[in-house]
Design a protein around this motif. Structure first.
Motif, PDB file in Angstrom:
ATOM      1  N   GLU A   1       0.831  -1.204   0.000  1.00 45.51           N
ATOM      2  CA  GLU A   1       0.000   0.000   0.000  1.00 45.51           C
ATOM      3  C   GLU A   1       0.866   1.254   0.000  1.00 45.51           C
ATOM      4  OE1 GLU A   1      -2.404  -0.706   3.462  1.00 45.51           O
ATOM      5  OE2 GLU A   1      -3.725  -2.101   2.379  1.00 45.51           O
TER       6      GLU A   1
ATOM      7  N   LEU B   1       2.236   1.754  -3.515  1.00 45.88           N
ATOM      8  CA  LEU B   1       1.196   2.295  -4.385  1.00 45.88           C
ATOM      9  C   LEU B   1       0.944   3.770  -4.119  1.00 45.88           C
ATOM     10  CD1 LEU B   1      -1.410  -0.614  -4.402  1.00 45.88           C
ATOM     11  CD2 LEU B   1      -0.053   0.208  -6.337  1.00 45.88           C
ATOM     12  N   GLU B   2       0.955   4.143  -2.868  1.00 45.51           N
ATOM     13  CA  GLU B   2       0.728   5.539  -2.499  1.00 45.51           C
ATOM     14  C   GLU B   2       1.792   6.463  -3.113  1.00 45.51           C
ATOM     15  OE1 GLU B   2      -1.401   8.615  -1.066  1.00 45.51           O
ATOM     16  OE2 GLU B   2      -2.026   6.524  -0.968  1.00 45.51           O
TER      17      GLU B   2
ATOM     18  N   TYR C   1       3.039   6.305  -5.934  1.00 40.91           N
ATOM     19  CA  TYR C   1       2.848   6.449  -7.371  1.00 40.91           C
ATOM     20  C   TYR C   1       1.481   6.969  -7.746  1.00 40.91           C
ATOM     21  CZ  TYR C   1       7.290   4.175  -7.746  1.00 40.91           C
ATOM     22  OH  TYR C   1       8.644   3.879  -7.635  1.00 40.91           O
ATOM     23  N   LYS C   2       0.760   7.548  -6.811  1.00 41.38           N
ATOM     24  CA  LYS C   2      -0.547   8.153  -7.114  1.00 41.38           C
ATOM     25  C   LYS C   2      -0.360   9.553  -7.639  1.00 41.38           C
ATOM     26  CE  LYS C   2      -3.635   5.540  -4.242  1.00 41.38           C
ATOM     27  NZ  LYS C   2      -4.616   5.552  -3.188  1.00 41.38           N
TER      28      LYS C   2
END
Length: 78
Positions: A71, A74-75, A77-78
């Motif tokens: 998580e 992913l954060e 690459y937002k």
């Protein structure tokens, strides 16, 4: 801590190189790896290096650590 994980057969030789010929059991689902580790952070980092080619079966707290790390990645690459 003991970890049980199911690895994709494509990483067979990576496991052998590090932990030896008898470090896993071949199953229909993949390579069942059961091994003891003393450093939780090292273990999580090592497992992350296999990307989607590993699924941790136990312990649950390592599964949780991996989910949190994923998580966080992913954060970024937002």
């Amino acid at each position: 801590m003991m970890v049980a994980a199911l690895f994709d057969s494509s990483v067979k030789y990576q496991l052998i190189e590090i932990y030896g010929l008898d470090c896993f059991t071949e199953t229909d689902e993949g390579l069942l790896f059961e091994f003891g580790f003393t450093n939780r952070d090292f273990l999580v980092s090592w497992l992350l290096g296999f990307g989607g080619k590993v699924k941790v079966l136990e312990p649950d707290y390592i599964v949780s650590d991996l989910k949190t790390a994923a998580e966080n990645i992913l954060e970024n690459y937002k």
